[in-house]
Design a protein around this motif. Structure first.
Motif, mmCIF file in Angstrom:
data_model
loop_
_atom_site.group_PDB
_atom_site.id
_atom_site.type_symbol
_atom_site.label_atom_id
_atom_site.label_comp_id
_atom_site.label_asym_id
_atom_site.label_seq_id
_atom_site.Cartn_x
_atom_site.Cartn_y
_atom_site.Cartn_z
ATOM 1 N N CYS A 149 0.997 -0.819 0.288
ATOM 2 C CA CYS A 149 0.120 -0.054 -0.097
ATOM 3 C C CYS A 149 0.870 1.140 0.029
ATOM 4 N N SER A 206 1.734 4.839 0.032
ATOM 5 C CA SER A 206 0.816 6.086 -0.032
ATOM 6 C C SER A 206 1.293 7.281 -0.144
ATOM 7 N N GLN A 207 0.069 8.102 -1.128
ATOM 8 C CA GLN A 207 -0.495 8.680 -1.872
ATOM 9 C C GLN A 207 -0.888 9.681 -0.929
ATOM 10 N N LYS A 208 -0.492 11.271 -1.086
ATOM 11 C CA LYS A 208 -1.267 11.926 -0.209
ATOM 12 C C LYS A 208 -1.963 13.501 -0.998
ATOM 13 N N GLU A 247 -4.649 10.531 6.703
ATOM 14 C CA GLU A 247 -4.158 11.019 4.605
ATOM 15 C C GLU A 247 -5.995 10.477 3.775
ATOM 16 N N SER A 248 -5.667 10.929 2.988
ATOM 17 C CA SER A 248 -7.084 10.703 2.171
ATOM 18 C C SER A 248 -6.105 9.608 0.914
ATOM 19 N N HIS A 249 -6.552 8.247 0.822
ATOM 20 C CA HIS A 249 -5.511 7.798 -0.142
ATOM 21 C C HIS A 249 -6.569 7.912 -1.996
ATOM 22 N N THR A 286 -6.473 6.846 -4.444
ATOM 23 C CA THR A 286 -7.912 4.958 -4.655
ATOM 24 C C THR A 286 -8.886 4.684 -3.622
ATOM 25 N N THR A 312 3.107 7.186 9.169
ATOM 26 C CA THR A 312 2.970 6.177 8.088
ATOM 27 C C THR A 312 4.331 5.605 9.047
ATOM 28 N N THR A 319 -9.446 1.415 6.054
ATOM 29 C CA THR A 319 -8.688 2.809 4.873
ATOM 30 C C THR A 319 -7.463 3.425 6.678
ATOM 31 N N ASP A 320 -7.016 3.819 5.819
ATOM 32 C CA ASP A 320 -6.270 4.834 6.779
ATOM 33 C C ASP A 320 -6.833 5.176 8.380
#
Length: 515
Positions: A21, A23-25, A63-65, A67, A117, A411-412
């Motif tokens: 997974c 992580s992109q922000k 955070e809001s992924h 995907t 993270t 989800t996160d």
């Protein structure tokens, strides 16, 4: 070319099972954290009976992924509120999460809960006084206490250098990062080839494949020397410093004779054209192209690549079958895969919170079997059903990414303990069987004790010099540019750079954690 195009089109669909997974922000340019407001309960929410639980609100930065972007009306928040009475007032980073955390913590105006993270970030902020030591409240958290006894290695990984715990540990979701050996079962069956169980047999079958497919490089992988991490356990060694559970001591793998044996095999493979000449620099796309065009038949990567390749290539080649392969054993080793299936992400509690005991009670619920089922499967009759005691995701959800996107499950910030069988229930039978088999070959998890500031400074200087020396020399041994007669010289050079100093640091750090 057509195969490559088909493969690329499949990447998005297979993302959740094919790779870890990443992580992109979400980007922005307004304030450190943007308010999303209190999470409202959907119309289907069952009202909390008066007096059964105390209704309260906690603030949380997560955070809001991209995907599965955050939604305030996700089912997961609905279920948590119904059970605990807690509403989460969620804030999202306006830019990258680490930068937002730095700004929010520096301001002193922190939310009750903050998603981070890495353990390093949590330990750094915790030692600065920004986070609560979770262990101070463990006696009032019976579920979490029992969970730590059940998963001591996961709890140990979350310990800081000062003997405290600033991030809630997680378990289960790391399975998405499991790495294995894979092979083209269809090609092996077509030519009546034996699946290798050790490196001598691996060499023999690679030679046979090279004769059958002269333009191929039967064994290929991506990311160069990184795969020595995966090969190490079979030779009873590791790609860097490691803890030897048999000898109860820290050792440095790359100077051991067993590591030398692994490197000698790779040199032999290279010399005979059994691995690509550019093996050191192959990136993900190049590797995918090699595997998808009958240029390689054995590889090492994430277990989810089974469905990734099979789903992409079977429309054109129905016989194509990438399958799990038992890891080959080294000369004096065992059939083992490196255990890299874990995550460092987790929730932390701000030291400035006015509701610390209440937040801890809420987080204790995360470590119950009930919460594990909620975060993994969702709600019975809504997202899953039970047939003869076996759970099944309802057919409205076609794949796990869709389930997460529409419900917020796993989800996160919404889990600490995951039943990964929920995700596997939506995988192909081949991938389900691969997971079943792969777990039989797990090497022990390597400890990763937290370091204090002084130790970290030594590692960043001495450790980096040793790593650079290792990478340069091991590559030259494999290419044949350096004779193995020079191995002792390489070992002496590494020792002079400070291997003993590194081992002493990890020995002391590990002892601190164990105490």
């Amino acid at each position: 070319m057509r195969k490559t195009v088909v493969l690329c089109m499949t990447i998005v669909l297979m993302l959740t099972l094919a790779v870890g997974c990443a992580s992109q922000k979400e980007e922005g340019n307004t304030s450190p954290a943007k308010e999303t407001g209190t999470v409202p309960a959907p119309e289907t929410t069952k009202a909390v009976e008066p007096g059964s639980v105390k209704e309260q609100t906690f603030t949380m930065l997560t955070e809001s992924h991209p995907t599965w972007p955050y939604q305030k009306d996700w089912l997961i928040w609905d279920m948590y509120k119904e059970k605990t009475g807690v509403t989460l007032d969620v804030q999202l980073p306006s830019g990258k999460l680490p930068e937002t955390l730095n700004l929010v913590i520096a301001s002193g105006n922190m939310p009750d809960l903050m998603y981070m993270t890495t353990h390093a970030d949590a330990n750094r902020f915790g030692e600065q006084g920004a986070l609560v030591n979770i262990l101070d409240y463990v006696d009032s958290m019976p579920n979490f206490k029992a969970w730590m006894e059940k998963y001591p290695a996961a709890a140990e990984q979350a310990m800081s250098a000062d003997g405290k715990m600033y991030m809630f540990p997680n378990e289960g979701f790391g399975e998405t990062n499991r790495m294995i050996w894979l092979y083209r079962e269809d090609v092996f069956k077509k030519h009546n080839l034996n699946v290798p169980t050790n490196y001598d047999e691996l060499y023999d079958v690679l030679k046979q494949l090279k004769e059958l497919y002269p333009d191929s490089y039967p064994l290929a992988w991506r990311d160069g020397l990184d795969k020595l991490l995966n090969m190490g356990p079979a030779f009873q060694t590791w790609y860097k410093e490691y803890y030897d559970f048999d000898k109860n001591e820290w050792r440095y793998g790359p100077t051991e004779d067993s590591y030398k044996e692994a490197v000698q095999y790779l040199h032999k493979f290279y010399k005979d054209g059994l691995i690509p000449p550019e093996w050191l620099s192959i990136d993900t796309k190049q590797w995918q192209d090699i595997v998808s065009t009958n240029k390689a038949f054995i590889t090492i990567d994430y277990i989810g690549r089974i469905d990734f390749f099979n789903s992409a290539l079977r429309p054109e080649n129905p016989e194509f079958n990438m399958a799990f392969m038992e890891p080959p054993a080294g000369p004096n080793g065992k059939q083992l895969n490196a255990s890299v299936h874990f995550l460092e992400t987790g929730l932390t509690v701000a030291s400035t919170s006015k509701k610390i005991p209440e937040v801890m009670k809420f987080m204790d619920f995360y470590y119950t079997e009930e919460a594990r089922e909620m975060a993994s499967w969702g709600k019975e009759g809504v997202t899953f059903t039970k047939e003869n005691g076996i759970k099944k995701i309802v057919p409205e959800y076609k794949e796990i990414g869709e389930l997460r996107t529409k419900t917020g499950l796993a989800t996160d910030g919404a889990y600490t303990w995951i039943d990964y069988d929920a995700h596997l229930s939506m995988a192909t039978p081949e991938l389900q069987e691969a997971y079943k088999q792969a777990r039989k070959f797990d090497a022990p998890f390597q400890p990763n004790p937290a370091l204090n500031q002084k130790e970290s400074e030594v590692i960043s200087l001495t450790g980096e010099a040793i790593e650079k020396h290792r990478e340069e020399n091991i590559a030259q041994f494999i290419f044949g540019n350096k004779s193995f007669d020079k191995w002792d010289d390489y070992v002496n050079e590494a020792n002079k750079l400070g291997v003993d100093k590194i081992l002493e640091i990890y020995t002391n750090a590990y002892e601190r954690i164990r105490k």
